[in-house]
Design a protein around this motif. Structure first.
Motif, PDB file in Angstrom:
ATOM      1  N   ARG A 370       0.853  -1.188   0.025  1.00 31.08           N
ATOM      2  CA  ARG A 370       0.325  -0.022  -0.194  1.00 31.08           C
ATOM      3  C   ARG A 370       0.812   1.318  -0.403  1.00 31.08           C
ATOM      4  O   ARG A 370       1.883   1.384   0.427  1.00 31.08           O
ATOM      5  CB  ARG A 370      -0.890  -0.363   1.141  1.00 31.08           C
ATOM      6  N   GLY A 371       0.685   2.181   0.111  1.00 30.81           N
ATOM      7  CA  GLY A 371       0.988   4.044  -0.292  1.00 30.81           C
ATOM      8  C   GLY A 371       1.574   4.308   0.962  1.00 30.81           C
ATOM      9  O   GLY A 371       3.116   4.753   0.706  1.00 30.81           O
ATOM     10  N   VAL A 372       0.834   3.730   1.846  1.00 30.37           N
ATOM     11  CA  VAL A 372       1.338   4.109   3.133  1.00 30.37           C
ATOM     12  C   VAL A 372       1.661   3.299   4.358  1.00 30.37           C
ATOM     13  O   VAL A 372       2.175   3.491   5.348  1.00 30.37           O
ATOM     14  CB  VAL A 372       0.090   4.711   3.962  1.00 30.37           C
ATOM     15  N   SER A 373       2.182   1.999   3.242  1.00 32.59           N
ATOM     16  CA  SER A 373       2.981   0.795   3.933  1.00 32.59           C
ATOM     17  C   SER A 373       3.522   1.145   4.792  1.00 32.59           C
ATOM     18  O   SER A 373       4.644   1.181   3.958  1.00 32.59           O
ATOM     19  CB  SER A 373       2.818  -0.312   2.859  1.00 32.59           C
ATOM     20  N   CYS A 374       4.734   0.381   5.870  1.00 32.31           N
ATOM     21  CA  CYS A 374       6.120   0.830   6.082  1.00 32.31           C
ATOM     22  C   CYS A 374       6.879  -0.196   7.032  1.00 32.31           C
ATOM     23  O   CYS A 374       6.024  -1.163   7.014  1.00 32.31           O
ATOM     24  CB  CYS A 374       5.559   1.355   7.524  1.00 32.31           C
ATOM     25  N   LEU A 375       7.665  -0.740   6.847  1.00 31.49           N
ATOM     26  CA  LEU A 375       8.375  -2.028   7.342  1.00 31.49           C
ATOM     27  C   LEU A 375       9.403  -1.307   8.277  1.00 31.49           C
ATOM     28  O   LEU A 375      10.176  -0.827   7.581  1.00 31.49           O
ATOM     29  CB  LEU A 375       8.791  -2.788   6.184  1.00 31.49           C
ATOM     30  N   LEU A 376       9.820  -1.430   9.370  1.00 29.93           N
ATOM     31  CA  LEU A 376      10.671  -1.412  10.126  1.00 29.93           C
ATOM     32  C   LEU A 376      11.903  -2.352  10.475  1.00 29.93           C
ATOM     33  O   LEU A 376      11.419  -3.234  11.146  1.00 29.93           O
ATOM     34  CB  LEU A 376      10.452  -0.739  11.613  1.00 29.93           C
ATOM     35  N   GLU A 377      12.727  -2.159  10.621  1.00 33.96           N
ATOM     36  CA  GLU A 377      13.818  -3.140  10.676  1.00 33.96           C
ATOM     37  C   GLU A 377      14.897  -2.195  12.013  1.00 33.96           C
ATOM     38  O   GLU A 377      15.438  -0.938  11.603  1.00 33.96           O
ATOM     39  CB  GLU A 377      15.167  -2.970  10.077  1.00 33.96           C
ATOM     40  N   LEU A 378      14.667  -2.688  13.195  1.00 33.14           N
ATOM     41  CA  LEU A 378      16.209  -2.136  13.756  1.00 33.14           C
ATOM     42  C   LEU A 378      17.667  -3.086  14.683  1.00 33.14           C
ATOM     43  O   LEU A 378      16.648  -4.339  14.425  1.00 33.14           O
ATOM     44  CB  LEU A 378      14.545  -2.044  14.967  1.00 33.14           C
ATOM     45  N   THR A 379      18.237  -2.865  15.092  1.00 32.97           N
ATOM     46  CA  THR A 379      18.724  -3.369  15.448  1.00 32.97           C
ATOM     47  C   THR A 379      19.550  -2.994  16.530  1.00 32.97           C
ATOM     48  O   THR A 379      20.105  -1.295  16.767  1.00 32.97           O
ATOM     49  CB  THR A 379      20.578  -3.823  14.452  1.00 32.97           C
ATOM     50  N   THR A 380      19.911  -3.898  17.972  1.00 30.55           N
ATOM     51  CA  THR A 380      20.219  -2.886  19.126  1.00 30.55           C
ATOM     52  C   THR A 380      22.066  -3.067  19.244  1.00 30.55           C
ATOM     53  O   THR A 380      22.258  -4.312  18.063  1.00 30.55           O
ATOM     54  CB  THR A 380      19.116  -3.399  19.962  1.00 30.55           C
ATOM     55  N   ALA A 381      22.460  -2.812  19.406  1.00 34.40           N
ATOM     56  CA  ALA A 381      23.521  -3.859  20.224  1.00 34.40           C
ATOM     57  C   ALA A 381      24.520  -4.643  20.797  1.00 34.40           C
ATOM     58  O   ALA A 381      25.060  -4.705  20.318  1.00 34.40           O
ATOM     59  CB  ALA A 381      24.482  -1.817  21.356  1.00 34.40           C
TER      60      ALA A 381
END
Length: 449
Positions: A370-381
């Motif tokens: 979708r136009g507003v779709s988001c995918l977040l990838e977060l990495t910690t220390a």
């Protein structure tokens, strides 16, 4: 002789009977009004809301309509529509359409409310006017977007002026010829640019003229001023002037059998296309067993339709923060919330927010659905990786807020102005608004003594 789009629209909206509007659509309109009043009461306390109200009071004129959050004094309907529209757009919590292109209520409900007070309309007449205005606004957008937005025009005011006009025309009981003229004058006043982001109040202003101009168009037509019937499809008409890829047929397609009014609500105090990103951040935060200080890197993939918007990593005012995806993700990860308290000027220099905002890398991904779709990838220390993809944000039709959530939102925003009991009374009255309750009774609830 073939009728123009304006003539077909005028015929439909003049003859639209209350009972021809599906019950669900009427209920949705009442929900929209409830959300609008909560948001406008919250917005009335901001700098932009106060200035708009001061302008309306100081300009003066015949006492016709109330100012939301503005005491017992009344002003001309055109000024009330203008000021209330600005207040309702001042905290980025107003409703939004499914494509995140525009907000129904600032132009349409503001115009309808002001005229309903002026003429002493019932709640059921008001609700039908809101439905008609939203229907018109959605059709104007469907006929011209995405080209209109991509050319730099702001859909809320440019298309909203037509919705405001139809809402006002219904309440003034204009005939078909008068409505055609009113739509012509609305097109002559259609305006609003996307050059509105930055530290100023510019974005808050945009729906004000749309609401006011809609009321003005209807009142001028009532007095006998005539407007062109070819305002939409004419060689130099609205659709060709504002869009490179217009669809004139969308203005009247399935008119009367389809009401293309798909309304979503905001749980977060920022631009709607950012909400998916905030949901991603909140999902990840709920999974993390480490503090925000442990976050080492972040990437956010967005659909190309929105990938190049809202990228400011160093907002200088809360107005800028509310259209900043990096700031919004950062504050959501730290606070676990993204309401108006999170968007305050004193938070902008918070070292943790600044660190995370600068860390976030935003990338386009045309594989997102979708136009507003988001995918977040977060990495910690420590090397842990967290991922969250959100296609339908909280408050969307597919992922709706509950009635309790919507009422809680109104309480949160309106209590500082009218108190808990006042909000409870307002919500109770709005629950009966489509049963003939006078709009004047509702107005008495949202003013401040």
């Amino acid at each position: 002789m073939t009728k123009t789009a304006s003539e077909q629209l005028a015929h439909h909206f003049v003859n639209l009977a209350d009972d021809a509007v599906p019950a669900k659509v009427r209920k949705d309109a009442a929900t929209l009004v409830r959300d609008y009043l909560g948001v406008a009461l919250g917005g009335s306390r901001t700098g932009s809301g106060r200035i708009a109200r001061q302008f309306a009071v100081e300009t003066g004129g015949k006492a016709e309509a109330s100012l939301i959050g503005g005491g017992s004094a009344k002003v001309p309907a055109v000024h009330a529509a203008f000021a209330n529209a600005i207040a309702s757009h001042s905290i980025e919590l107003d409703d939004v359409d499914v494509l995140a292109l525009f907000h129904f209520s600032p132009p349409v409900v503001s115009a309808a409310l002001a005229v309903a007070e002026r003429v002493g309309a019932s709640g059921s007449e008001f609700i039908t006017a809101v439905v008609a205005g939203c229907d018109m606004m959605a059709r104007a957008s469907n006929a011209t977007n995405f080209s209109l937005r991509n050319r730099g025009y702001h859909t809320t005011p440019t298309c909203g002026v037509f919705g405001a006009t139809i809402a006002a025309a219904r309440l003034l009981r204009l005939n078909e010829e008068q409505v055609v003229s009113a739509l012509g004058m609305a097109g002559a006043q259609a305006s609003g640019l996307m050059e509105m982001y930055g530290p100023s109040m510019q974005k808050r202003f945009n729906p004000g003229p749309a609401a006011r101009n809609g009321v003005t168009s209807a009142l001028m037509a009532q007095l006998g001023f005539t407007g062109t019937a070819s305002i939409f499809e004419g060689e130099r008409g609205f659709c060709r002037a504002f869009s490179d890829e217009s669809d004139i047929g969308a203005l009247t397609r399935d008119l009367g059998s389809d009401f293309p009014i798909y309304i979503e609500y905001k749980p977060y105090s920022c631009a709607r296309p950012i909400h998916n990103a905030i949901d991603c951040a909140l999902n990840v935060r709920a999974e993390m067993d480490e503090p925000a200080e442990a976050i080492a890197s972040m990437k956010m993939w967005r659909h190309p339709a929105w990938a190049h918007y809202h990228l400011n990593t160093a907002p200088k005012t809360y107005h800028e923060a509310q259209v900043s995806l990096p700031y919004s993700v950062a504050v959501a990860l730290i606070d676990g919330a993204a309401l108006f308290p999170q968007y305050q000027n004193e938070r902008l220099a918070d070292p943790q927010i600044v660190r995370l905002s600068n860390m976030l890398e935003v990338l386009p991904d045309d594989g997102l659905p979708r136009g507003v779709s988001c995918l977040l990838e977060l990495t910690t220390a420590s090397g842990k990786v967290y991922r969250s993809q959100v296609d339908h944000p909280r408050g969307s039709i597919e992922n709706p807020m509950s009635e309790a959530d919507l009422n809680q939102k109104v309480h949160l925003l309106a209590e500082p102005s009218i108190g808990a009991q006042g909000v409870a009374g307002l919500i109770a009255d709005l629950g009966q608004i489509d049963s003939g309750l006078p709009v004047s009774m509702i107005a008495a609830r949202f003013t401040v003594a």
